[in-house]
Design a protein around this motif. Sequence first.
Motif, PDB file in Angstrom:
ATOM      1  N   TRP A  31      -6.538   6.526  -4.252  1.00 21.99           N
ATOM      2  CA  TRP A  31      -5.540   6.810  -5.284  1.00 21.99           C
ATOM      3  C   TRP A  31      -5.935   8.057  -6.083  1.00 21.99           C
ATOM      4  O   TRP A  31      -5.107   8.940  -6.322  1.00 21.99           O
ATOM      5  N   LEU A  64      -8.488   3.589   4.807  1.00 21.59           N
ATOM      6  CA  LEU A  64      -7.349   3.798   3.921  1.00 21.59           C
ATOM      7  C   LEU A  64      -6.933   5.264   3.877  1.00 21.59           C
ATOM      8  O   LEU A  64      -5.735   5.583   3.818  1.00 21.59           O
ATOM      9  N   MET A 122       0.808  -1.214   0.000  1.00 22.55           N
ATOM     10  CA  MET A 122       0.000   0.000   0.000  1.00 22.55           C
ATOM     11  C   MET A 122       0.848   1.273   0.000  1.00 22.55           C
ATOM     12  O   MET A 122       0.466   2.278  -0.549  1.00 22.55           O
ATOM     13  N   GLU A 144     -11.998  -3.187  -0.050  1.00 22.75           N
ATOM     14  CA  GLU A 144     -10.665  -2.582  -0.048  1.00 22.75           C
ATOM     15  C   GLU A 144     -10.163  -2.306  -1.463  1.00 22.75           C
ATOM     16  O   GLU A 144      -9.404  -1.349  -1.676  1.00 22.75           O
ATOM     17  N   GLU A 150      -9.039   1.479  -2.591  1.00 26.97           N
ATOM     18  CA  GLU A 150      -7.740   1.838  -3.168  1.00 26.97           C
ATOM     19  C   GLU A 150      -7.902   2.787  -4.357  1.00 26.97           C
ATOM     20  O   GLU A 150      -7.135   3.752  -4.507  1.00 26.97           O
TER      21      GLU A 150
END
Length: 271
Positions: free
Chosen positions: A240, A31, A1, A232, A236
């Motif tokens: 991102w 996250l 990650m 998840e 991401e």
Amino acid sequence: MSGIFSTSRLFNKTALITGASGGIGAATAILFARAGANVIVAARRKEQLSVVAEGCRKANKEGGTGQGGRVVEVVLDVADRRGVDGIFDKLPADFRKIDILVNNAGLVYGTDHVGDINETESDTMFNTNVMGMIHLTQIFVRHFKQNNAGHIIQLGSVAGREGYAGGSIYCATKHALHGFTVALMKELVNTPIRVTEVQPGMVETSFSVTRFRGDADKAKSVYKGIQPLVAEDVAEDIVWAASRKEHINVAEIFVLPVNQASPNIAYRSDQ
């Protein structure tokens, strides 16, 4: 990650995530916290928010950023306009400058065909997925314009690209979200405000359990013979997009399991 978020672009930024009590919303909040952002977790289920908030704090420590990572819990039903109007009053003073809004709250009921649709459930889907999203976004567009910065991230769906039998109302809500988002990006083109839509295919969360009105076995059967995305994976993509340089706008991310090509085209290992 760590390779995805190797810069300090999210350190001490503040992100508000709706529908953050579980699934994609919870994974996204955790996250963001790992990447050093301050997080406002907003959802209807108060008891679950505390669990997610603790997950955010733990992730921030594990991430080792040394900055950000503060968490605030807000009980919020996006379909309740009065509650949405008072969103900033529910926040501590040092959380009232928000940098990122993630419109994740949404739901689906049933696989009924037109003619058999429960209109109360239909109203709930539109009030949450469309009208609530629009109302909250209007508030944040004004907020971001005052700050001359901001990022609106919309949770769309493959259902917003292509309709399928048994999903007419949900598809209609996600098509509405997509049209609204495209128009919004064009309206904000003369500002530094960014607009992103993330459109996942099959994602295995409690979302399908709600669709089948609590029948976990039916929900599980949707993913039989295929490896779906998990919360998840989508988180991401969201984080991102938020972590790109300020002059970059990731307008759209369409993400599917490798064995899915559309709502109705998927290869299953039992075929």
